[in-house]
Design a protein around this motif. Sequence first.
Motif, PDB file in Angstrom:
ATOM      1  N   GLN A 128      -0.486  -6.259  -0.181  1.00 15.42           N
ATOM      2  CA  GLN A 128       0.243  -7.331   0.492  1.00 15.42           C
ATOM      3  C   GLN A 128       1.697  -7.261   0.059  1.00 15.42           C
ATOM      4  O   GLN A 128       1.989  -7.116  -1.132  1.00 15.42           O
ATOM      5  CB  GLN A 128      -0.350  -8.692   0.163  1.00 15.42           C
TER       6      GLN A 128
ATOM      7  N   GLN B 269      -5.696  -1.648   0.240  1.00  9.86           N
ATOM      8  CA  GLN B 269      -4.983  -2.741   0.891  1.00  9.86           C
ATOM      9  C   GLN B 269      -3.959  -3.346  -0.061  1.00  9.86           C
ATOM     10  O   GLN B 269      -4.262  -3.617  -1.226  1.00  9.86           O
ATOM     11  CB  GLN B 269      -5.948  -3.828   1.367  1.00  9.86           C
TER      12      GLN B 269
ATOM     13  N   THR C  34       0.077  -7.369   5.367  1.00 14.68           N
ATOM     14  CA  THR C  34      -0.980  -6.625   4.688  1.00 14.68           C
ATOM     15  C   THR C  34      -1.070  -5.250   5.333  1.00 14.68           C
ATOM     16  O   THR C  34      -1.190  -5.128   6.544  1.00 14.68           O
ATOM     17  CB  THR C  34      -2.337  -7.345   4.788  1.00 14.68           C
TER      18      THR C  34
ATOM     19  N   THR D  26       4.106 -12.713   4.939  1.00 15.14           N
ATOM     20  CA  THR D  26       3.338 -11.679   4.257  1.00 15.14           C
ATOM     21  C   THR D  26       2.792 -10.649   5.239  1.00 15.14           C
ATOM     22  O   THR D  26       2.312 -11.002   6.310  1.00 15.14           O
ATOM     23  CB  THR D  26       2.147 -12.310   3.499  1.00 15.14           C
TER      24      THR D  26
ATOM     25  N   SER E 207      -2.535  -6.861   8.916  1.00 14.16           N
ATOM     26  CA  SER E 207      -2.233  -8.196   9.427  1.00 14.16           C
ATOM     27  C   SER E 207      -0.850  -8.626   8.954  1.00 14.16           C
ATOM     28  O   SER E 207      -0.272  -8.025   8.055  1.00 14.16           O
ATOM     29  CB  SER E 207      -3.280  -9.213   8.963  1.00 14.16           C
TER      30      SER E 207
ATOM     31  N   GLU F 234      -2.741  -1.101   4.752  1.00 14.98           N
ATOM     32  CA  GLU F 234      -3.656  -0.229   4.033  1.00 14.98           C
ATOM     33  C   GLU F 234      -2.918   1.087   3.836  1.00 14.98           C
ATOM     34  O   GLU F 234      -2.547   1.752   4.802  1.00 14.98           O
ATOM     35  CB  GLU F 234      -4.938  -0.002   4.824  1.00 14.98           C
TER      36      GLU F 234
END
Length: 107
Positions: free
Chosen positions: A76, A74, A67, A65, A60, A69
């Motif tokens: 940020q 995960q 995010t 920010t 996302s 994986e």
Amino acid sequence: MNTAAPRIAALFTSAALGLALLAGCSSDNVSCGLDQCTVTLERSTSASASVLGVEAKFVSADANTVTLEVAGEQIQLTKGQQAVDVAGLQVTLDSVTADNVGFVVSR
């Protein structure tokens, strides 16, 4: 004494090692140098790339920010933030646009 054969063998060994390192980047959206790759992913939940032996997936993003994986973990990232360590690699955010996110993965 013939010294050309060991030199040629060393040259081929060095070339093979260099190609193996660059092979760590296996996607069209990945650009690699010797120990660092720049990755650009579309801002969609299915976007991913294989880089330096790990899988990096977009999760996302908002205005500040992102995010991701990376290697199953995960993380940020924010622009200007220090690198985040994950799976023995350093990950930093390079850019965020309406369509893409760019980040750098280094050893």
